[in-house]
Design a protein around this motif. Structure first.
Motif, PDB file in Angstrom:
ATOM      1  N   ASP A 191      35.186  37.209  43.181  1.00  0.00           N
ATOM      2  CA  ASP A 191      36.039  36.360  42.349  1.00  0.00           C
ATOM      3  C   ASP A 191      35.822  36.636  40.874  1.00  0.00           C
ATOM      4  O   ASP A 191      36.752  36.808  40.107  1.00  0.00           O
ATOM      5  CB  ASP A 191      35.656  34.883  42.569  1.00  0.00           C
ATOM      6  CG  ASP A 191      36.582  34.226  43.565  1.00  0.00           C
ATOM      7  OD1 ASP A 191      37.681  34.776  43.765  1.00  0.00           O
ATOM      8  OD2 ASP A 191      36.197  33.191  44.121  1.00  0.00           O
ATOM      9  N   ILE A 192      34.537  36.646  40.504  1.00  0.00           N
ATOM     10  CA  ILE A 192      34.162  36.815  39.101  1.00  0.00           C
ATOM     11  C   ILE A 192      34.548  38.209  38.627  1.00  0.00           C
ATOM     12  O   ILE A 192      35.080  38.379  37.529  1.00  0.00           O
ATOM     13  CB  ILE A 192      32.647  36.567  38.932  1.00  0.00           C
ATOM     14  CG1 ILE A 192      32.333  35.105  39.303  1.00  0.00           C
ATOM     15  CG2 ILE A 192      32.181  36.872  37.523  1.00  0.00           C
ATOM     16  CD1 ILE A 192      30.868  34.835  39.561  1.00  0.00           C
ATOM     17  N   ILE A 193      34.285  39.199  39.467  1.00  0.00           N
ATOM     18  CA  ILE A 193      34.600  40.588  39.103  1.00  0.00           C
ATOM     19  C   ILE A 193      36.098  40.754  38.849  1.00  0.00           C
ATOM     20  O   ILE A 193      36.521  41.341  37.858  1.00  0.00           O
ATOM     21  CB  ILE A 193      34.131  41.565  40.216  1.00  0.00           C
ATOM     22  CG1 ILE A 193      32.599  41.634  40.225  1.00  0.00           C
ATOM     23  CG2 ILE A 193      34.726  42.946  40.009  1.00  0.00           C
ATOM     24  CD1 ILE A 193      32.035  42.365  41.433  1.00  0.00           C
ATOM     25  N   ILE A 194      36.910  40.189  39.743  1.00  0.00           N
ATOM     26  CA  ILE A 194      38.371  40.313  39.576  1.00  0.00           C
ATOM     27  C   ILE A 194      38.827  39.564  38.332  1.00  0.00           C
ATOM     28  O   ILE A 194      39.627  40.064  37.545  1.00  0.00           O
ATOM     29  CB  ILE A 194      39.108  39.810  40.842  1.00  0.00           C
ATOM     30  CG1 ILE A 194      38.905  40.830  41.973  1.00  0.00           C
ATOM     31  CG2 ILE A 194      40.587  39.602  40.571  1.00  0.00           C
ATOM     32  CD1 ILE A 194      39.585  40.486  43.266  1.00  0.00           C
ATOM     33  N   LYS A 195      38.282  38.366  38.129  1.00  0.00           N
ATOM     34  CA  LYS A 195      38.621  37.585  36.951  1.00  0.00           C
ATOM     35  C   LYS A 195      38.317  38.354  35.673  1.00  0.00           C
ATOM     36  O   LYS A 195      39.112  38.387  34.730  1.00  0.00           O
ATOM     37  CB  LYS A 195      37.816  36.274  36.946  1.00  0.00           C
ATOM     38  CG  LYS A 195      38.677  35.045  37.097  1.00  0.00           C
ATOM     39  CD  LYS A 195      37.907  33.830  36.613  1.00  0.00           C
ATOM     40  CE  LYS A 195      38.686  32.561  36.841  1.00  0.00           C
ATOM     41  NZ  LYS A 195      37.816  31.455  37.230  1.00  0.00           N
ATOM     42  N   GLU A 196      37.159  38.988  35.670  1.00  0.00           N
ATOM     43  CA  GLU A 196      36.704  39.750  34.516  1.00  0.00           C
ATOM     44  C   GLU A 196      37.645  40.927  34.237  1.00  0.00           C
ATOM     45  O   GLU A 196      38.047  41.167  33.101  1.00  0.00           O
ATOM     46  CB  GLU A 196      35.321  40.298  34.821  1.00  0.00           C
ATOM     47  CG  GLU A 196      34.295  40.047  33.749  1.00  0.00           C
ATOM     48  CD  GLU A 196      32.976  40.628  34.195  1.00  0.00           C
ATOM     49  OE1 GLU A 196      32.075  39.833  34.452  1.00  0.00           O
ATOM     50  OE2 GLU A 196      32.882  41.878  34.311  1.00  0.00           O
ATOM     51  N   ALA A 197      37.999  41.640  35.307  1.00  0.00           N
ATOM     52  CA  ALA A 197      38.890  42.797  35.155  1.00  0.00           C
ATOM     53  C   ALA A 197      40.256  42.350  34.650  1.00  0.00           C
ATOM     54  O   ALA A 197      40.838  42.964  33.761  1.00  0.00           O
ATOM     55  CB  ALA A 197      39.025  43.540  36.483  1.00  0.00           C
ATOM     56  N   LEU A 198      40.753  41.247  35.198  1.00  0.00           N
ATOM     57  CA  LEU A 198      42.050  40.722  34.739  1.00  0.00           C
ATOM     58  C   LEU A 198      41.966  40.332  33.270  1.00  0.00           C
ATOM     59  O   LEU A 198      42.912  40.541  32.507  1.00  0.00           O
ATOM     60  CB  LEU A 198      42.463  39.505  35.577  1.00  0.00           C
ATOM     61  CG  LEU A 198      43.076  39.794  36.948  1.00  0.00           C
ATOM     62  CD1 LEU A 198      43.182  38.514  37.762  1.00  0.00           C
ATOM     63  CD2 LEU A 198      44.453  40.441  36.813  1.00  0.00           C
ATOM     64  N   GLY A 199      40.837  39.781  32.875  1.00  0.00           N
ATOM     65  CA  GLY A 199      40.642  39.347  31.497  1.00  0.00           C
ATOM     66  C   GLY A 199      40.710  40.501  30.519  1.00  0.00           C
ATOM     67  O   GLY A 199      41.073  40.317  29.359  1.00  0.00           O
ATOM     68  N   ARG A 200      40.360  41.695  30.975  1.00  0.00           N
ATOM     69  CA  ARG A 200      40.376  42.842  30.079  1.00  0.00           C
ATOM     70  C   ARG A 200      41.738  43.517  29.999  1.00  0.00           C
ATOM     71  O   ARG A 200      41.924  44.467  29.249  1.00  0.00           O
ATOM     72  CB  ARG A 200      39.291  43.838  30.489  1.00  0.00           C
ATOM     73  CG  ARG A 200      37.925  43.367  29.962  1.00  0.00           C
ATOM     74  CD  ARG A 200      36.887  44.447  29.975  1.00  0.00           C
ATOM     75  NE  ARG A 200      36.291  44.540  31.299  1.00  0.00           N
ATOM     76  CZ  ARG A 200      36.288  45.632  32.041  1.00  0.00           C
ATOM     77  NH1 ARG A 200      36.861  46.725  31.605  1.00  0.00           N
ATOM     78  NH2 ARG A 200      35.721  45.631  33.230  1.00  0.00           N
ATOM     79  N   ILE A 201      42.697  43.018  30.802  1.00  0.00           N
ATOM     80  CA  ILE A 201      44.066  43.535  30.691  1.00  0.00           C
ATOM     81  C   ILE A 201      44.724  42.795  29.538  1.00  0.00           C
ATOM     82  O   ILE A 201      44.742  41.560  29.518  1.00  0.00           O
ATOM     83  CB  ILE A 201      44.807  43.341  32.028  1.00  0.00           C
ATOM     84  CG1 ILE A 201      44.193  44.299  33.044  1.00  0.00           C
ATOM     85  CG2 ILE A 201      46.302  43.567  31.869  1.00  0.00           C
ATOM     86  CD1 ILE A 201      44.607  44.051  34.447  1.00  0.00           C
ATOM     87  N   ASP A 202      45.238  43.547  28.568  1.00  0.00           N
ATOM     88  CA  ASP A 202      45.593  42.933  27.288  1.00  0.00           C
ATOM     89  C   ASP A 202      46.798  42.003  27.315  1.00  0.00           C
ATOM     90  O   ASP A 202      46.843  41.051  26.566  1.00  0.00           O
ATOM     91  CB  ASP A 202      45.766  44.001  26.194  1.00  0.00           C
ATOM     92  CG  ASP A 202      46.288  45.311  26.744  1.00  0.00           C
ATOM     93  OD1 ASP A 202      46.504  45.380  27.979  1.00  0.00           O
ATOM     94  OD2 ASP A 202      46.484  46.263  25.980  1.00  0.00           O
TER      95      ASP A 202
END
Ligand SMILES: Nc1nc2c(c(=O)[nH]1)N[C@H]1C(S)=C(S)[C@@H](COP(=O)(O)O)O[C@H]1N2
Ligand SMILES: [Mo]
Length: 255
Positions: A11-22
């Motif tokens: 969950d956290i990993i996906i959230k983090e990756a999504l967060g880095r999409i501008d």
């Protein structure tokens, strides 16, 4: 072997990756295509770190372009509406404010036509207005979360493409605009009966804010695939991208 991960960090990993999409729109779009377990099954990617998740998301986006192209029915029409439902005033949107709308001179305007076309002569507005014209009342859907019904008039784009002897088997039609905006579409969408080289809005000459002297109206695509102030059209087999597409918006952009 494909790796399926069930650890709670996912969950956290996906959230983090999504967060880095501008772009927020792109984030929303990708979130919609995600189920946590499904992501690794779909892509076969190793999702044990956020770089892996980012790669998986990018693959889903490209996969999405292909699926949308497969699903696109070249004969299916976007809904049309009664004139009484036209949104007034129709919203303005661009990557800048109303005070920076380009003012294009009608007399010196020439629409450039290049690439895989037989006839590359540039078009004056008078010549474009002499081509057969139709009207449409359709809904414009912007990815930023609003939509509005408007009435646009102009030349069916397939008529124009045939008139210039475009290679109708080419993959893309690209557009360059007076404000440095640019976008591109697939040939089946370019040939769709409702795709229009637009010269009027609500029965009047297209106002500056809505794209004078001409825009491309594509009711089967999202707002950002509808370029205003078009100055050049080119037919090509090389992927041309687009202003928002190159910043992460989905390229096919079906509505
Ligand atoms: N040249 C140009 N075309 C453009 C844009 C732009 O910034 N410049 N913005 C796009 C987006 S995101 C939208 S929603 C629509 C807005 O069109 P409207 O001003 O007619 O509502 O134009 C599209 N075409
Ligand atoms: Mo938009």
């Amino acid at each position: 072997m494909r790796k399926t991960i069930h650890h709670p960090d996912q969950d956290i990993i996906i959230k983090e990756a999504l967060g880095r999409i501008d772009s927020p729109a792109r984030r929303r779009f990708l979130k919609g295509s995600l189920t946590l377990g499904g992501l690794s099954l779909l892509t076969g990617c190793d999702l044990s770190d956020s770089a892996g998740v980012e790669g998986a998301l990018r693959r889903i986006d490209r996969f999405n372009d292909r699926v949308q192209a497969w699903l696109f029915d070249p004969k299916r029409l976007a809904p049309i509406y009664a004139e009484s439902l036209i949104t007034r005033p129709f919203p303005f949107n661009a990557f800048y404010g109303l005070n920076r709308v380009p003012q294009v001179d009608a007399d010196s305007f020439r629409l450039e036509v290049t690439g895989l076309v037989a006839d590359r002569h540039p078009w004056t507005l008078t010549e474009l207005r002499a081509l057969p014209q139709t009207d449409q009342v359709t809904r414009h859907i912007c990815v930023e979360g609003w939509s509005a019904i408007g009435k646009w008039g102009g030349v069916p784009f397939h008529v124009f493409l045939k008139r210039i002897g475009a290679d109708l088997n080419a993959r893309y039609v690209g557009f360059k605009c007076a404000d440095d905006y640019y976008t591109s579409i697939d040939m089946p969408t370019a040939l769709h009966p409702q795709t229009q080289l637009t010269l009027t809005y609500d029965g009047e000459t297209l106002p500056a804010r809505y794209g004078f002297p001409m825009k491309i109206r594509i009711p089967t695509k999202l707002g950002y695939k509808n370029p205003k102030h078009v100055q050049a059209i080119f037919v090509t087999n090389s992927y041309p991208g687009g202003y928002w597409e190159d910043q992460g918006y989905n390229w096919f952009g079906g509505s």
